[in-house]
Design a protein around this motif. Structure first.
Motif, PDB file in Angstrom:
ATOM      1  N   LYS A  38       0.828  -1.215   0.000  1.00  0.00           N
ATOM      2  CA  LYS A  38       0.000   0.000   0.000  1.00  0.00           C
ATOM      3  C   LYS A  38       0.856   1.257   0.000  1.00  0.00           C
ATOM      4  O   LYS A  38       0.632   2.179  -0.774  1.00  0.00           O
ATOM      5  CB  LYS A  38      -0.916   0.049   1.239  1.00  0.00           C
ATOM      6  N   ARG A 119       9.294   0.970  12.866  1.00  0.00           N
ATOM      7  CA  ARG A 119       9.238  -0.214  11.977  1.00  0.00           C
ATOM      8  C   ARG A 119       9.741  -1.467  12.672  1.00  0.00           C
ATOM      9  O   ARG A 119       9.682  -2.550  12.114  1.00  0.00           O
ATOM     10  CB  ARG A 119      10.081   0.015  10.708  1.00  0.00           C
ATOM     11  N   ASP A 159      -8.886   1.761   7.306  1.00  0.00           N
ATOM     12  CA  ASP A 159     -10.265   2.264   7.366  1.00  0.00           C
ATOM     13  C   ASP A 159     -10.371   3.610   6.644  1.00  0.00           C
ATOM     14  O   ASP A 159     -11.229   4.421   6.971  1.00  0.00           O
ATOM     15  CB  ASP A 159     -10.695   2.438   8.826  1.00  0.00           C
ATOM     16  N   ASP A 212      -6.882  -6.963  12.904  1.00  0.00           N
ATOM     17  CA  ASP A 212      -7.386  -5.839  12.103  1.00  0.00           C
ATOM     18  C   ASP A 212      -8.796  -6.096  11.558  1.00  0.00           C
ATOM     19  O   ASP A 212      -9.597  -5.178  11.424  1.00  0.00           O
ATOM     20  CB  ASP A 212      -6.441  -5.545  10.922  1.00  0.00           C
TER      21      ASP A 212
HETATM   22  O1   DC Z   1       0.125  -0.108   7.787  1.00  0.00           O
HETATM   23  P1   DC Z   1       0.873  -0.616   9.019  1.00  0.00           P
HETATM   24  O2   DC Z   1       1.204  -2.059   8.961  1.00  0.00           O
HETATM   25  O3   DC Z   1       2.057   0.220   9.352  1.00  0.00           O
HETATM   26  O4   DC Z   1      -0.174  -0.429  10.210  1.00  0.00           O
HETATM   27  C1   DC Z   1       0.153  -0.770  11.519  1.00  0.00           C
HETATM   28  C2   DC Z   1      -1.101  -1.215  12.263  1.00  0.00           C
HETATM   29  O5   DC Z   1      -1.952  -0.081  12.457  1.00  0.00           O
HETATM   30  C3   DC Z   1      -1.933  -2.281  11.591  1.00  0.00           C
HETATM   31  O6   DC Z   1      -1.728  -3.536  12.171  1.00  0.00           O
HETATM   32  C4   DC Z   1      -3.351  -1.867  11.803  1.00  0.00           C
HETATM   33  C5   DC Z   1      -3.306  -0.459  12.281  1.00  0.00           C
HETATM   34  N1   DC Z   1      -3.946   0.501  11.401  1.00  0.00           N
HETATM   35  C6   DC Z   1      -5.269   0.737  11.584  1.00  0.00           C
HETATM   36  O7   DC Z   1      -5.894   0.109  12.413  1.00  0.00           O
HETATM   37  N2   DC Z   1      -5.890   1.677  10.837  1.00  0.00           N
HETATM   38  C7   DC Z   1      -5.215   2.362   9.910  1.00  0.00           C
HETATM   39  N3   DC Z   1      -5.864   3.293   9.211  1.00  0.00           N
HETATM   40  C8   DC Z   1      -3.853   2.109   9.700  1.00  0.00           C
HETATM   41  C9   DC Z   1      -3.243   1.161  10.448  1.00  0.00           C
END
Ligand code: DC
Length: 256
Positions: A38, A119, A159, A212
């Motif tokens: 993404k 990270r 979301d 998630d």
């Molecule tokens: O995109 P990422 O893997 O860096 O996101 C880290 C965590 O944050 C992921 O496990 C779910 C959460 N997240 C979320 O709940 N809503 C978002 N809009 C973005 C990330």
């Protein structure tokens, strides 16, 4: 008549000299599972369109880092009375700054650039449950919405198309086969110097997918008007071309 002029006339959009580059700002929401590419696509689109890129996951990661630094545990946080949680959140200031070397936006927690430390796999292991806490989501979503008022933004997350920008002109829902995602994540972490095994990465991805998609507050789901992009067998150039084509189509359709 060139296609770009045709677009200007029909949609009322201004188009750059570069054929097909739309400059009238829109909102692009990119959602999907973790490690589906993404952010790579979002950054490429932001660069191409000269838009702002916001990595919403980085915001939840920054909150998680703050929590660890405050020696607080996720379970405690989830059980705190609302007032305490709000006070905790008041101490967190998240902004973004552009890295002059890469031209990319990086997350800043209370004045400190934390793009690299968020990270770490330690953060990846805890971020899903942290992001499931409603009070935390509400804060982050309000902040994310505020970034979109001027449009001209690409935001990726879980979301964005459903909750943050339900009226986004373009919504993409990205997915890829599990093993492809694990390999990509493994390579990315290795490149950044984090020592992990493929098994650890696979487990982390599976756990995060579950949390998630199963949380009560705005779980990850595909918005009805989102376009699915399965990039298991696509390279970055193909994905960018796919998205740019949709942007052109949307520009025409939006104004009709
Ligand atoms: O995109 P990422 O893997 O860096 O996101 C880290 C965590 O944050 C992921 O496990 C779910 C959460 N997240 C979320 O709940 N809503 C978002 N809009 C973005 C990330």
């Amino acid at each position: 008549m060139p296609e770009t002029i045709h677009l200007v006339r029909r949609a009322g959009f201004t188009i750059n000299d570069t054929p097909g580059v739309i400059t009238s700002p829109i909102v692009i929401a990119i959602d999907g599972f973790s490690s589906c590419g993404k952010s790579t696509l979002a950054k490429a689109l932001a660069k191409k369109l000269n838009y702002r890129y916001i990595d919403s996951g980085a915001m939840y990661r920054a909150v998680t880092l703050f929590m660890l630094e405050e020696n607080t545990k996720v379970d405690q946080l989830a059980e705190w009375p609302e007032k305490d949680l709000e006070q905790f959140l008041d101490k967190i200031h998240i902004t973004f700054e552009i890295n002059p070397l890469t031209g990319l936006s990086e997350v800043v927690l209370n004045g400190r650039n934390v793009e690299k430390s968020i990270r770490d796999l330690r953060i990846s292991d805890l971020v899903s449950p942290v992001s499931a806490i409603p009070a935390i989501r509400h804060r982050m979503v309000d902040l994310q919405k505020s970034y979109g008022t001027q449009k001209g933004i690409v935001m990726d997350g879980r979301d964005i198309g459903t909750t943050v920008f339900p009226d986004a002109e373009l919504k993409l829902f990205m997915t890829a086969r599990k093993e492809v995602r694990a390999k990509r994540r493994f390579d990315e972490l290795n490149e950044k110097g984090f020592m992990v095994t493929v098994d650890e990465v696979m487990k982390n991805i599976a756990d995060r997918d579950h949390t998630d998609t199963h949380r009560k507050e705005s779980p990850l789901r595909q918005s009805e008007d989102a376009i699915v992009l399965d990039n298991s067998n696509m390279n970055q150039v193909e994905q960018l071309a796919f998205a740019m084509e949709l942007i052109r189509q949307r520009a025409t359709i939006t104004a009709e």
